[in-house]
Design an enzyme around this catalytic site. Sequence first.
Site, short mmCIF file in Angstrom:
data_model
loop_
_atom_site.label_atom_id
_atom_site.label_comp_id
_atom_site.label_asym_id
_atom_site.label_seq_id
_atom_site.Cartn_x
_atom_site.Cartn_y
_atom_site.Cartn_z
N ASP A 140 -1.73 -6.22 -4.96
CA ASP A 140 -0.63 -6.30 -5.92
C ASP A 140 -1.09 -5.66 -7.23
O ASP A 140 -2.20 -5.93 -7.69
CB ASP A 140 -0.21 -7.75 -6.19
CG ASP A 140 1.06 -7.78 -7.02
OD1 ASP A 140 2.13 -7.49 -6.45
OD2 ASP A 140 0.98 -8.05 -8.24
N1 LIG Z 1 1.74 6.90 -5.97
C1 LIG Z 1 1.51 5.99 -6.94
N2 LIG Z 1 2.03 4.74 -6.83
C2 LIG Z 1 1.73 3.87 -7.83
C3 LIG Z 1 0.94 4.20 -8.95
N3 LIG Z 1 0.87 3.09 -9.75
C4 LIG Z 1 1.56 2.10 -9.14
N4 LIG Z 1 2.06 2.58 -7.98
C5 LIG Z 1 2.85 1.85 -6.98
C6 LIG Z 1 1.95 1.26 -5.90
C7 LIG Z 1 2.79 0.14 -5.39
O1 LIG Z 1 3.63 0.64 -4.36
C8 LIG Z 1 3.61 -0.26 -6.60
C9 LIG Z 1 3.08 -1.55 -7.20
O2 LIG Z 1 3.93 -2.60 -6.83
P1 LIG Z 1 3.42 -3.77 -5.85
O3 LIG Z 1 1.96 -4.02 -6.03
O4 LIG Z 1 4.35 -4.92 -6.01
O5 LIG Z 1 3.59 -3.15 -4.39
P2 LIG Z 1 4.95 -2.78 -3.64
O6 LIG Z 1 6.07 -3.64 -4.08
O7 LIG Z 1 5.14 -1.30 -3.74
O8 LIG Z 1 4.60 -3.07 -2.13
P3 LIG Z 1 4.08 -4.47 -1.53
O9 LIG Z 1 4.49 -5.55 -2.49
O10 LIG Z 1 2.60 -4.35 -1.39
O11 LIG Z 1 4.79 -4.55 -0.18
O12 LIG Z 1 3.48 0.76 -7.59
C10 LIG Z 1 0.42 5.54 -9.03
O13 LIG Z 1 -0.28 5.93 -9.96
N5 LIG Z 1 0.72 6.37 -8.01
#
Ligand SMILES: Nc1nc2c(ncn2[C@H]2C[C@H](O)[C@@H](COP(=O)(O)OP(=O)(O)OP(=O)(O)O)O2)c(=O)[nH]1
Length: 208
Positions: free
Chosen positions: A76
């Site tokens: 996260d």
């Molecule tokens: N490609 C890219 N993505 C980034 C960067 N900084 C943050 N992110 C993305 C990665 C994660 O998909 C998102 C962070 O949000 P979370 O940790 O809540 O994950 P997310 O909701 O995407 O998926 P999850 O909760 O793990 O199912 O932001 C970056 O520099 N590059």
Amino acid sequence: MRLVLASASPARLTVLRSAGIEPVVRVSGVDEDAVAAALVDPSPAELVAALAVAKAEAVVAAVAGEHPDAVLVGCDSMLFGDGAVVGKPGTPEVAVQRWRRMAGGTGELLTGHAVLRLDGGAVRQVATGTKSTTVRFGEPTERELAAYVATGEPLAVAGGFTIDGLGGWFVEGVDGDPSSVIGISLPLTRRLLGEVGVSVVDLWTTTA
Ligand SMILES: Nc1nc2c(ncn2[C@H]2C[C@H](O)[C@@H](COP(=O)(O)OP(=O)(O)OP(=O)(O)O)O2)c(=O)[nH]1
């Protein structure tokens, strides 16, 4: 042994694939607000670590049958700055507000990691850790900021920026682990895998 990525993040999947691992992907669907609300005055690092654990734990039942001896990884990411911990902006207005505060300054991109080792379908070992990476933000013009927000990219990423996408034009640099900013720290994950008795090289799909 398979690595199960308990994440919907395309960024995390890309980082692992580029680093030689083809994960089994299972989206946790965890209610992050509910997990956070159950914590008592967590530090930012404790918050993201707890969310990472919750995500990995949430997929155990879904994978234990097919992959009873897998290693599961949950992550996260949140941005810590000006005393506040923030996730994804969600709306263009919030993205613009945040960039107007961040521009020219720095923030700490925190990524919590949880590694769960299964044995016979049950969790045998857990290792957690949080990586903090300092991000130095550039100063987009109002026109650049409007155009960037209009792409939609900043809305769905922690902190409202990327370093490997369109946001890269507006990030001056990072001090620390860039893979952690993108979504999963490779060196920290390697150490956490080691804590549960797994060598990262045993997970590589590519052989020299
Ligand atoms: N490609 C890219 N993505 C980034 C960067 N900084 C943050 N992110 C993305 C990665 C994660 O998909 C998102 C962070 O949000 P979370 O940790 O809540 O994950 P997310 O909701 O995407 O998926 P999850 O909760 O793990 O199912 O932001 C970056 O520099 N590059």
